[in-house]
Scaffold this motif. Structure first.
Motif, mmCIF file in Angstrom:
data_model
loop_
_atom_site.group_PDB
_atom_site.id
_atom_site.type_symbol
_atom_site.label_atom_id
_atom_site.label_comp_id
_atom_site.label_asym_id
_atom_site.label_seq_id
_atom_site.Cartn_x
_atom_site.Cartn_y
_atom_site.Cartn_z
ATOM 1 N N ASN A 2 -3.724 5.851 -1.781
ATOM 2 C CA ASN A 2 -3.484 4.686 -0.935
ATOM 3 C C ASN A 2 -4.286 4.762 0.367
ATOM 4 O O ASN A 2 -4.892 5.774 0.692
ATOM 5 C CB ASN A 2 -1.988 4.495 -0.666
ATOM 6 C CG ASN A 2 -1.384 5.666 0.073
ATOM 7 O OD1 ASN A 2 -2.051 6.331 0.846
ATOM 8 N ND2 ASN A 2 -0.118 5.919 -0.167
ATOM 9 N N LYS A 3 -4.274 3.678 1.103
ATOM 10 C CA LYS A 3 -5.064 3.544 2.322
ATOM 11 C C LYS A 3 -4.689 4.602 3.373
ATOM 12 O O LYS A 3 -5.569 5.187 4.011
ATOM 13 C CB LYS A 3 -4.859 2.138 2.883
ATOM 14 C CG LYS A 3 -5.612 1.827 4.124
ATOM 15 C CD LYS A 3 -5.349 0.368 4.501
ATOM 16 C CE LYS A 3 -5.800 0.032 5.887
ATOM 17 N NZ LYS A 3 -5.487 -1.339 6.241
ATOM 18 N N GLN A 4 -3.404 4.854 3.535
ATOM 19 C CA GLN A 4 -2.953 5.830 4.526
ATOM 20 C C GLN A 4 -3.479 7.221 4.211
ATOM 21 O O GLN A 4 -3.888 7.958 5.095
ATOM 22 C CB GLN A 4 -1.423 5.865 4.615
ATOM 23 C CG GLN A 4 -0.796 4.629 5.170
ATOM 24 C CD GLN A 4 -0.670 3.533 4.126
ATOM 25 O OE1 GLN A 4 -1.149 3.659 2.994
ATOM 26 N NE2 GLN A 4 -0.052 2.450 4.479
ATOM 27 N N TYR A 8 -5.901 9.417 6.455
ATOM 28 C CA TYR A 8 -5.357 10.672 6.976
ATOM 29 C C TYR A 8 -6.188 11.896 6.583
ATOM 30 O O TYR A 8 -6.262 12.851 7.348
ATOM 31 C CB TYR A 8 -3.910 10.861 6.504
ATOM 32 C CG TYR A 8 -3.267 12.085 7.101
ATOM 33 C CD1 TYR A 8 -2.921 12.121 8.437
ATOM 34 C CD2 TYR A 8 -3.022 13.212 6.331
ATOM 35 C CE1 TYR A 8 -2.343 13.237 9.005
ATOM 36 C CE2 TYR A 8 -2.443 14.338 6.881
ATOM 37 C CZ TYR A 8 -2.107 14.343 8.225
ATOM 38 O OH TYR A 8 -1.545 15.449 8.793
ATOM 39 N N HIS A 77 0.782 10.063 13.367
ATOM 40 C CA HIS A 77 1.013 8.947 14.295
ATOM 41 C C HIS A 77 -0.251 8.096 14.436
ATOM 42 O O HIS A 77 -0.170 6.862 14.499
ATOM 43 C CB HIS A 77 1.460 9.456 15.671
ATOM 44 C CG HIS A 77 2.911 9.718 15.765
ATOM 45 N ND1 HIS A 77 3.839 8.732 15.981
ATOM 46 C CD2 HIS A 77 3.611 10.875 15.663
ATOM 47 C CE1 HIS A 77 5.051 9.265 16.018
ATOM 48 N NE2 HIS A 77 4.935 10.565 15.820
ATOM 49 N N ARG A 80 -0.561 5.926 11.414
ATOM 50 C CA ARG A 80 0.401 4.819 11.465
ATOM 51 C C ARG A 80 -0.073 3.729 12.428
ATOM 52 O O ARG A 80 0.047 2.537 12.144
ATOM 53 C CB ARG A 80 1.786 5.295 11.867
ATOM 54 C CG ARG A 80 2.801 4.142 11.827
ATOM 55 C CD ARG A 80 4.199 4.571 12.066
ATOM 56 N NE ARG A 80 4.322 5.080 13.422
ATOM 57 C CZ ARG A 80 5.433 5.608 13.903
ATOM 58 N NH1 ARG A 80 6.493 5.719 13.140
ATOM 59 N NH2 ARG A 80 5.487 6.049 15.126
ATOM 60 N N SER A 81 -0.663 4.131 13.549
ATOM 61 C CA SER A 81 -1.133 3.107 14.490
ATOM 62 C C SER A 81 -2.358 2.370 13.949
ATOM 63 O O SER A 81 -2.570 1.203 14.266
ATOM 64 C CB SER A 81 -1.423 3.713 15.856
ATOM 65 O OG SER A 81 -2.535 4.564 15.816
ATOM 66 N N THR A 83 -3.026 1.946 10.507
ATOM 67 C CA THR A 83 -2.746 1.246 9.247
ATOM 68 C C THR A 83 -1.409 0.521 9.235
ATOM 69 O O THR A 83 -1.166 -0.297 8.352
ATOM 70 C CB THR A 83 -2.746 2.227 8.064
ATOM 71 O OG1 THR A 83 -1.657 3.146 8.210
ATOM 72 C CG2 THR A 83 -4.065 2.975 7.960
ATOM 73 N N GLY A 84 -0.533 0.861 10.159
ATOM 74 C CA GLY A 84 0.792 0.250 10.167
ATOM 75 C C GLY A 84 1.823 0.974 9.330
ATOM 76 O O GLY A 84 2.979 0.605 9.309
ATOM 77 N N ARG A 85 1.402 2.019 8.616
ATOM 78 C CA ARG A 85 2.323 2.784 7.764
ATOM 79 C C ARG A 85 2.097 4.271 7.967
ATOM 80 O O ARG A 85 1.005 4.721 8.248
ATOM 81 C CB ARG A 85 2.117 2.440 6.295
ATOM 82 C CG ARG A 85 2.548 1.001 5.993
ATOM 83 C CD ARG A 85 2.588 0.690 4.529
ATOM 84 N NE ARG A 85 3.420 1.654 3.816
ATOM 85 C CZ ARG A 85 3.310 1.896 2.526
ATOM 86 N NH1 ARG A 85 2.404 1.255 1.807
ATOM 87 N NH2 ARG A 85 4.088 2.761 1.943
ATOM 88 N N TRP A 86 3.169 5.019 7.761
ATOM 89 C CA TRP A 86 3.119 6.483 7.856
ATOM 90 C C TRP A 86 2.403 7.020 6.624
ATOM 91 O O TRP A 86 2.631 6.539 5.510
ATOM 92 C CB TRP A 86 4.548 7.015 7.906
ATOM 93 C CG TRP A 86 4.663 8.424 8.386
ATOM 94 C CD1 TRP A 86 4.797 9.525 7.612
ATOM 95 C CD2 TRP A 86 4.660 8.873 9.734
ATOM 96 N NE1 TRP A 86 4.868 10.637 8.399
ATOM 97 C CE2 TRP A 86 4.796 10.267 9.720
ATOM 98 C CE3 TRP A 86 4.542 8.226 10.963
ATOM 99 C CZ2 TRP A 86 4.813 11.044 10.866
ATOM 100 C CZ3 TRP A 86 4.574 9.002 12.109
ATOM 101 C CH2 TRP A 86 4.715 10.388 12.050
ATOM 102 N N ASP A 88 1.472 9.264 3.380
ATOM 103 C CA ASP A 88 2.296 9.939 2.362
ATOM 104 C C ASP A 88 2.000 11.412 2.320
ATOM 105 O O ASP A 88 0.987 11.893 2.567
ATOM 106 C CB ASP A 88 2.065 9.337 0.983
ATOM 107 C CG ASP A 88 2.531 7.886 0.929
ATOM 108 O OD1 ASP A 88 3.427 7.532 1.699
ATOM 109 O OD2 ASP A 88 1.979 7.138 0.123
#
Length: 88
Positions: A2-4, A8, A77, A80-81, A83-86, A88
């Motif tokens: 996924n994008k996060q 990350y 953090h 999250r800032s 992409t808007g999501r934490w 995985d």
């Protein structure tokens, strides 16, 4: 993936490398202040006792763990800032 996770991964890799450098420098300073010696003992140093060797290892592990957790948490953090999501 996924994008996060994609965002990350590079942050985590760079952060991990920087964390190692920061933790090593912090340990050297802490050990110098705590022991009065500029160099921490190596586990195979025959001139140092068990207590000193194990104390150095415990302090080093605590510092590395603290710095790594701080960098990992900061990276999460940041993701999250961005992409808007934490991650995985």
């Amino acid at each position: 993936m996924n994008k996060q996770t994609l965002v990350y991964k590079p942050i985590g890799l760079i952060g991990g490398a920087l964390a190692g450098v920061v933790a090593a420098a912090a340990f050297r300073r802490v050990w110098a202040v705590a022991s009065g010696s500029s160099e921490a003992p190596h586990a195979t140093d025959p001139t140092r006792g068990w207590g000193e060797i194990l104390a150095a290892a415990a302090v080093q592990g605590a510092i590395f763990g603290l710095v790594k957790a701080t960098v990992d948490r900061g990276g999460a953090h940041a993701v999250r800032s961005l992409t808007g999501r934490w991650p995985d």
